[in-house]
Structure formats: C-alpha cells, structure tokens
Motif scaffolding. Structure first.
Motif, short mmCIF file in Angstrom:
data_model
loop_
_atom_site.label_atom_id
_atom_site.label_comp_id
_atom_site.label_asym_id
_atom_site.label_seq_id
_atom_site.Cartn_x
_atom_site.Cartn_y
_atom_site.Cartn_z
N ALA A 93 -7.25 7.29 4.56
CA ALA A 93 -6.49 8.37 2.91
C ALA A 93 -5.23 7.58 2.33
O ALA A 93 -4.63 7.90 1.25
CB ALA A 93 -5.26 9.61 4.14
N ILE A 94 -4.88 6.41 2.69
CA ILE A 94 -3.89 5.57 2.20
C ILE A 94 -4.40 4.31 1.62
O ILE A 94 -3.66 4.67 0.40
CB ILE A 94 -3.12 4.10 4.03
N ALA A 95 -5.56 4.04 1.56
CA ALA A 95 -6.52 2.97 0.84
C ALA A 95 -6.24 4.03 -0.68
O ALA A 95 -6.66 4.07 -1.60
CB ALA A 95 -7.62 3.18 1.26
N ILE A 96 -6.98 5.71 -0.60
CA ILE A 96 -7.24 6.74 -1.07
C ILE A 96 -5.73 6.93 -2.06
O ILE A 96 -6.08 6.84 -3.28
CB ILE A 96 -8.04 7.81 -1.23
N ALA A 97 -5.59 7.06 -1.22
CA ALA A 97 -3.34 7.26 -2.16
C ALA A 97 -3.10 5.99 -3.21
O ALA A 97 -2.88 5.61 -4.37
CB ALA A 97 -2.51 7.70 -1.18
N THR A 98 -2.94 4.33 -2.66
CA THR A 98 -3.12 4.03 -3.29
C THR A 98 -3.71 3.16 -4.37
O THR A 98 -3.14 2.59 -5.45
CB THR A 98 -3.31 2.35 -2.10
N MET A 99 -5.00 3.56 -4.04
CA MET A 99 -5.88 3.32 -5.46
C MET A 99 -5.40 4.90 -6.70
O MET A 99 -5.30 3.75 -7.51
CB MET A 99 -7.56 3.62 -5.17
N ALA A 150 0.72 -1.17 0.03
CA ALA A 150 0.29 0.12 -0.11
C ALA A 150 0.92 0.91 -0.33
O ALA A 150 1.80 1.50 0.57
CB ALA A 150 -0.79 0.08 1.30
N VAL A 151 0.29 2.07 -0.54
CA VAL A 151 1.06 3.33 -1.09
C VAL A 151 1.38 4.05 0.80
O VAL A 151 0.08 3.93 1.75
CB VAL A 151 0.34 4.44 -1.46
N PRO A 152 2.32 4.63 1.80
CA PRO A 152 3.41 5.05 0.72
C PRO A 152 4.46 3.87 1.02
O PRO A 152 5.87 4.27 0.52
CB PRO A 152 3.71 6.16 1.15
N PHE A 153 3.88 2.52 1.07
CA PHE A 153 5.34 1.62 1.43
C PHE A 153 5.40 0.10 0.43
O PHE A 153 5.43 -0.16 0.76
CB PHE A 153 4.41 0.80 2.66
N HIS A 154 4.87 1.64 -0.74
CA HIS A 154 4.57 0.35 -1.61
C HIS A 154 6.30 0.20 -2.67
O HIS A 154 5.98 -0.49 -3.91
CB HIS A 154 3.95 0.70 -3.10
N VAL A 155 6.92 0.40 -2.77
CA VAL A 155 8.25 1.54 -3.59
C VAL A 155 8.86 0.60 -4.06
O VAL A 155 9.70 0.18 -4.95
CB VAL A 155 8.69 2.30 -3.01
#
Length: 524
Positions: free
Chosen positions: A319-325, A256-261
C-alpha cells in the motif's frame, strides 16, 4: 578476573570505511590548523582521494561473505558484514559521492561557491551582506565525508544498533549542510530545521523499533531476529510493533509516502549540490539498508507449519509503494519549480524501488541496478540546474527556462536526454532500470504493483516532457536566465552522469552482470 577477549577484525574488509571516516577526521583537523586561504586547496583533493582510495579498497574484498568481526572461538559478531550486495552498494555510494563532491567544489559558476562563508552570521543582516563576496565554507567537505561514511556503514551493518549509529552519522551532517546555502539563506535554514525535526522523530521511531525487536528476539542482530521469528514463542505484538516502527525510520529516509513531506521543501531550500548528494547517495543508502533488513531479518520468516511473516508486512508495504508511486507522479505534474519537480520525481522513484524491496531476493540485483542508474542521472540533472542562472542566482522556476534551447542548444540537448531517461524512454538508463526492476517483480508475483508502476510512469512522463517542450518550443522570456559555462568539476560531473545514462541504456549488460554476480545478503 578473566582477561578481556578482543575480537578478530578483518581490517581489509573494514578499510573502505576507515579511509573515508579517517579522511573526514583529517579534514576537521585541517579546518582547525590551516589558514583559511589554503583550506579549499587541501580539502578538495583530500576528499576526492579518500573516495577513490575507498573504491580501490573494495576490490580485495570481492568474493567475501563474512562478518568483519569474530570472536576467538569463531562466533560471529554481525556488527558489520562483508558480502556482495554490501560491497556493490558501498562502491556505488563512493562513486556517486565523487560526482557530488565535484559539484560541491564548484566555485566558478557562482563567486565563492554555493555555500555561505560564515554560517553563524544572521541571515539578511549587514554582516551577511559583507560576507557575500567571501569564499564559501570548506567545512562542507569533511561533513560530506562523514555523511558518505555513514551511508557506507548503513548498507553493511548487520545489526540494528550499528544501523542506528550509521543512520545518525550520515544524517547529522546532512542537516547542517542543508542550511549552508549562500543565497536564500532563510529558506535554506528553514529546510534544514524541517529536515532535522522530522528526522529526529523518525530516528526516535527507529530506536523504539529496535527496543521492541530486542524484546522479542533477545538480540539486535538481523540474523538472530530471523531465527527468533522462526522459533520464538514470544508475543508477536513486540515483533510486529518493532517492525512497524523500524520501517518508519527507513521509509522516512527513502522519502516514501506518507513520510515524504520533508522532501520538496528540503530539496528546494538546500544548496543544489547537497540536494544532488541526497537524491543519489542517500537513496542508495536508505534502500540498501532496507533491502538488508527485509531480506535477512524478515524475508524468510515462515516454515511449513507456520504462516510466514512476509504475509504480515507485505500488504502494508505494498500500500505504501502504491501511494508513493501515485502521489509522487500526480504531484510532480503540478510543479512549477524544477527542484520541486525533481523532488516529487524522487518520491515516485522511491515507490518503484519499493517494488524491488517487496519482491525480496528475486529483485535484489534489479533494485541495485536501478539505484545506480537513477543516481547517475539525477546527479547530472541537478548539475545542470546549478548552471541556469540570473542576477538572483539559480533560476529554478520553470517559466524562466522557456526557450533556453535557442540560446544554449547543447544544454537543452543534455537536459532533454536526462528528462527522457527519467521518463523511461528506450535506449536510456531509465528504461533499462525500469524494465529490469519490473521484470524481476513480475517473476516474484507482484503483478499488481508492476501495473501501478507502469501507469504511474506514464503520468510521470508528462512533467518531464513538459520541460522538454518548454525548452524547445516556447519563446524566451524577457531578461531570460543564461546557462553558465561550467568549471572542470561541474563539467566532469555532467559528463559522467550523461555518459552513464547513455551507456546503461544502450549496453546495460556489464552492470547487470555485476549486480547478478553480487550474490545474496549474508544470513545464518
């Protein structure tokens, strides 16, 4: 001195785990004692039989909802839990694991398989060139079993220490497996190092979170943490800090964003069968553990006289879910490599599944359905990727795929179906999964998340349809890659994935009934 009181153990409930991890230990012994020429013939049947036996061992436990360990006076020890969702997730990991093992066992498409023969040999050296024609290492099979066993334990762990042990058991083999690619070895080793270093940081956050939550609750059991949230007068700084750090470890594994890099680089550099294993099984394990943590420990954290903890963590996770999508969908549009495209697709899908986590118990069944449906489709997609090859190995750059429908129409039809499923087109599993998940989220009042999910799905459909157009409407490039004839193993993996994609789209009710009847996570 008082006698040591041994716990009562439900070995029937523990049997699936014992089978998988026991077979992994036998596989390690086989590596040490069998001649190299005979190892592959032993490891493949052993691995597949262990996973099939684990699935069979799940059936006697259907209907149970109890801890595996209890004391003589009946006190619960929630190290490992047997309940409906745990059994379904365990079975899903085992089934998807079988398909991934079939891909790992492929040795017809590429001579010797996808894995290097001797990983200790320096990349691009003369010794590396000399070993290029040797059969791939067979250590990958017991490592895969260890990883799958850890994933199964992660979904059924009822306390945070057991979850951490399971996290390491399934992560450490993956770090190794990512660096064992036969071709582009430096890229493979780089991806393994990135995954290992970032995974170590995520594990450290997870452990710090456990320490803070233990300081707040005086226990690491999820049910006890929930009780402490309701009743304890300890500082909520420990509680919220522990939850935040615990979430970092979970969200890292979920990509998940921001841990997706790490995801695009690791998906690209790892051997494609291992990428498939991570895309399907690791996602089920990560979200299975996340569902249990948030539903059991933090999902019912309020009483009439006190604000629920749910209102503390839901805004941040939203917020994390929205950023991830959004990030996953937008960056997928810009990709020119099919493995990186599927990596960003995986990130976007992690955002959709997070919507189910936020909706808590009202979307547990829909989330489990989504995980199973996505797992079958993504395994089939990566299986197809292994078949498109040129003189350098897998041809993953999208420009090389232009016009492949003219030379391999059956391949193009299958991959088009998978792309349409990812896009959520009706009569595919992707549509049924999204519809069920978003419907459950709407029932839970998550209207804003559903709107973002639908809009990001529209954006994400573009790169999928771009691949379809590339296959069917573009002219083939010079020296175009060919689609290799798969062996029985890869052919079976593709067939199972495609069949599940179609069946779960046309007739999803049987699996929906299964997840709906799984019940809820065991809590006090």
């Amino acid at each position: 001195m008082s006698d040591v009181q041994l716990p009562n153990i439900d070995y029937t409930a523990l049997l699936p785990l014992l089978i998988v991890l026991g077979a992994a230990c036998i596989g390690i012994l086989a590596e040490g004692f069998l001649p190299r020429a005979h190892r592959f013939k032993v490891q493949v049947p052993l691995t597949l039989l262990a996973l099939v036996a684990a699935i069979i061992a799940i059936f006697p436990n259907i209907g149970k909802s109890a801890p595996v360990f209890t004391t003589n006076d009946g006190t619960r020890v929630d190290a490992v839990i047997t309940d409906g969702p745990g059994l379904f997730l365990t079975g899903t990991i085992a089934v998807l694991g079988i398909i991934a093992v079939l891909l790992i066992a492929e040795r017809r498409v590429a001579a010797g398989g996808a894995f290097v023969a001797h990983a200790a040999v320096a990349a691009d050296s003369k010794a590396d060139a000399d070993q290029s024609g040797e059969p791939g290492a067979t250590e990958v099979f017991p490592l895969t079993l260890f990883s799958i066993g850890g994933m199964m334990l992660f979904c059924t762990a009822g306390d945070l220490l057991t979850m951490f042990v399971a996290l390491e058991v399934f992560s450490l083999p993956l770090y190794l497996l990512c660096g064992l690619a036969r071709r582009r070895r430096l890229l493979s080793q780089e991806s393994a190092m990135k995954y290992f270093l970032l995974g170590a940081f995520a594990s450290a956050f997870f452990v710090y979170g456990i320490a803070l939550l233990y300081g707040f609750a005086g226990s690491v059991e999820l049910a006890d943490i929930n009780t402490a949230v309701l009743e304890s007068d300890n500082s909520e700084v420990l509680l919220l800090g522990g939850l935040a750090m615990l979430s970092v470890g979970l969200l890292f594994k979920a990509a998940a964003v921001p841990f997706h890099v790490w995801t695009p680089d690791v998906y690209t550099g790892a051997p494609t069968p291992i990428t498939a294993l991570m895309a399907a099984c690791t996602k089920v394990a990560a979200f299975g553990g996340m569902l249990r943590v948030f539903n059991v420990a933090f999902g019912n954290a309020g009483d009439p006289g006190r604000t629920s903890l749910q209102w503390e963590w839901q805004p941040l996770l939203t917020a994390i879910a929205i950023a991830t999508m959004v990030v996953g969908a937008i960056l997928a549009v810009t990709q020119t490599d099919i493995k990186r495209l599927l990596a960003y697709s995986s990130i976007a899908n992690a955002g959709y599944i997070l919507v189910g986590v936020i909706a808590l118990h009202q979307a547990v069944a829909a989330t489990m359905f989504y995980l199973a449906a996505y797992g079958f489709t993504v395994l089939a997609a990566f299986a197809i990727v292994t078949l498109v090859r040129d003189s350098q190995g897998e041809a993953t750059h999208l420009s090389r795929w232009a016009g492949l429908a003219k030379s391999s129409p059956r391949f193009a039809v299958i991959f088009t179906l998978l792309m349409l499923a990812f896009a959520g087109i009706p009569l595919t599993s992707g549509f049924a999964a999204k519809f069920e998940l978003f419907s459950s989220a709407l029932s839970a009042g998550q209207t804003g998340l559903v709107i973002v999910g639908v809009l990001s799905s529209v954006i994400l459909a573009f790169p999928y349809l771009k691949v379809v157009v590339l296959l069917w409407l573009n002219e083939p490039v010079e020296d175009a890659p060919t689609v290799s004839l798969p062996s029985f193993a890869t052919g079976t993996a593709v067939a199972i994935g495609v069949a599940a994609t179609v069946l779960l789209g046309v007739a999803p009710q049987m699996l929906l009934d299964l997840v709906n009847n799984a019940g809820t996570f065991l809590a006090k």
